[in-house]
Design an enzyme around this catalytic site. Structure first.
Site, PDB file in Angstrom:
ATOM      1  N   LYS A  38       0.840  -1.193   0.000  1.00  0.00           N
ATOM      2  CA  LYS A  38       0.000   0.000   0.000  1.00  0.00           C
ATOM      3  C   LYS A  38       0.880   1.248   0.000  1.00  0.00           C
ATOM      4  O   LYS A  38       2.004   1.218   0.518  1.00  0.00           O
ATOM      5  CB  LYS A  38      -0.871   0.038   1.259  1.00  0.00           C
ATOM      6  CG  LYS A  38      -1.902  -1.058   1.395  1.00  0.00           C
ATOM      7  CD  LYS A  38      -2.625  -0.923   2.730  1.00  0.00           C
ATOM      8  CE  LYS A  38      -3.610  -2.050   2.972  1.00  0.00           C
ATOM      9  NZ  LYS A  38      -4.785  -1.951   2.089  1.00  0.00           N
ATOM     10  N   ARG A  82      -9.713 -12.041   2.814  1.00  0.00           N
ATOM     11  CA  ARG A  82     -10.607 -13.124   2.374  1.00  0.00           C
ATOM     12  C   ARG A  82      -9.920 -14.481   2.426  1.00  0.00           C
ATOM     13  O   ARG A  82     -10.585 -15.505   2.548  1.00  0.00           O
ATOM     14  CB  ARG A  82     -11.129 -12.817   0.972  1.00  0.00           C
ATOM     15  CG  ARG A  82     -10.090 -12.800  -0.127  1.00  0.00           C
ATOM     16  CD  ARG A  82     -10.554 -12.061  -1.377  1.00  0.00           C
ATOM     17  NE  ARG A  82     -10.706 -10.638  -1.125  1.00  0.00           N
ATOM     18  CZ  ARG A  82     -11.158  -9.774  -2.036  1.00  0.00           C
ATOM     19  NH1 ARG A  82     -11.496 -10.198  -3.243  1.00  0.00           N
ATOM     20  NH2 ARG A  82     -11.264  -8.497  -1.742  1.00  0.00           N
TER      21      ARG A  82
END
Length: 454
Positions: free
Chosen positions: A234, A308
């Site tokens: 990020k 996830r």
């Protein structure tokens, strides 16, 4: 807690008059107090506060403006503006239960690192409010807020496990943790892979509570204690709030605290995959293919879609037990924020009755939720040429929906399942919540569980 709700007012309790506009006589205040308020320009605007002077410099009470269309939790601001002391509402609120909840939630302050607490207040619970239930619910929300607000240097996987053990001890629950290489032996490979580059060993924390033969309710919370994005790193600005990436875990723990304190007749299980998505020589890579607990192979299209992956292994484990109800909560996608903003978490379920119950409870509890569709046609976007499924899509469309569809692949036996894609953070001060961590949706979910299982 800074604000203590009492069953009845004491002899020193001062009145708070709730004004919905400039007609102050409707509040029940006497003519002298109303004249004082008008002389000071008080017209009952939302959130406006004015002290009423008494004799010898003492306080005689206060006015608080709720406006003509009061927000359900507007009274939360009172907990931060009232002077220290004992108080009661002299004007009956529209919803006594929500008024009590608002007062408690508004008194929250995160003080671990030196921030000032809110004033210590005693407040008589509004007539018709259950102050014991209010305390129980507020304690669950406060637990979630505290965990999210704690920075990653003090809330890594080990500290998150300790928080679960502390909660379990308070309610007589059992906890088992599987950490490090033991995750591979227990067939939890994706939790291990995502967390193996972290300084602390990844782990699956497993809490169980309640009678063995009671209806099974399982809560699964994403516990990514810090998310760099992994090798798909990020930008710096994207990491500023990544201490909140375990907001799903914090929220299910707050919900579990409510359930256990209420003594609901369920067999509760809470699963928290606790990891840090870090960067090191052994970090997983884009293009890697992982085998999940369920046997589904997953191609890694982006290492920043790690939540996830850890949820999938935990949910597959939970599903093997065929719980009557499985709920997962996760700070999963930025797409959910683009669609609905920070204040309105989407949820996904194929159970129409559960969806209706959640929508009703969200409205009643003033705990917003919004149903989004599990649009099956979008599942094709997760197709991989070399594995059973990719963890991301090739485009930027419907990211929250496709993440939910990814998770749905790992749930088959549960009687009912709902997925909540929460933000876990309040970016602007609200009457019942300061800026910071927020356990979104759990008051509404608790209401559904209580109605279904109590």
């Amino acid at each position: 807690m800074p604000l203590t709700l009492t069953a009845r007012r004491d002899t020193t309790s001062l009145p708070v008059y709730l004004a919905a506009g400039p007609d102050l006589e409707e509040t029940g205040a006497d003519a002298t107090a109303c004249a004082w308020a008008r002389a000071n320009g008080f017209e009952g605007g939302e959130g406006h506060f004015l002290s009423i002077p008494g004799t010898n410099g003492a306080l005689a009470g206060a006015f608080f403006g709720i406006g003509r269309a009061p927000a359900p939790l507007a009274l939360g601001k009172l907990a931060r503006v009232l002077p220290r002391g004992s108080w009661h509402l002299a004007t009956p609120p529209r919803d006594p239960g929500l008024a009590a909840i608002a007062l408690k939630l508004g008194s929250y302050a995160f003080t671990r690192y030196g921030a000032k607490p809110t004033p210590e207040l005693r407040f008589a619970a509004p007539e018709g409010a259950d102050h014991a239930a209010t305390d129980r619910i507020a304690e669950g929300v406060f637990l979630g807020r505290d965990l999210i607000n704690t920075p990653a240097n003090d809330m890594g996987p080990e500290a998150l496990e300790e928080a679960v053990r502390t909660l379990a001890k308070a309610h007589g629950a059992e906890v088992r943790a599987t950490a490090g290489e033991a995750l591979l032996a227990e067939n939890l490979p994706m939790i291990h892979t995502v967390g193996r580059a972290g300084a602390e060993a990844p782990r699956l924390i497993d809490l169980r509570w309640g009678e063995q033969d009671a209806p099974r309710v399982t809560l699964v919370g994403k516990g990514v204690c810090f998310d760099t994005g992994g090798l798909d790193i990020k930008p710096a600005s994207g990491m500023l709030l990544m201490k909140k990436d375990m907001g799903g875990a914090a929220s299910v723990l707050g919900l579990a605290a409510m359930v256990m304190a209420a003594g609901l007749p369920v067999r509760l299980r809470v699963l928290v995959p606790a990891v840090e998505n870090a960067i090191a020589g052994n970090a997983f890579r884009p293009g890697d293919i992982l085998k999940s607990r369920k046997g589904i192979t997953v191609e890694i299209g982006n290492t920043d879609a790690e939540g996830r992956l850890v949820l999938a292994d935990a949910m597959a484990l939970a599903d093997e037990e065929a719980p009557e109800l499985m709920i997962d909560m996760a700070t999963l996608t930025g797409a959910a924020r683009v669609a609905l903003g920070p204040d309105l978490p989407p949820f996904y379920t194929r159970d129409e009755a559960l969806a209706a119950a959640l929508a009703e409870a969200a409205e009643t509890a003033a705990d917003p939720l919004w149903r989004m569709p599990l649009w099956q046609a979008y599942a094709e976007k997760l197709r991989s040429k070399v594995a059973d499924i990719n963890n991301v899509t090739a485009d930027s469309f419907a990211g929250s929906i496709t993440a939910a569809l990814f998770l749905a692949r790992f749930v088959e036996k549960a009687g009912s399942w709902a997925h909540f894609d929460i933000y876990g953070w309040n970016p602007a001060e609200e009457p019942a919540c300061p800026i910071g961590g927020e356990a979104q949706g759990i008051r509404a979910i608790e209401a559904v569980l209580r109605r279904r299982f109590a």
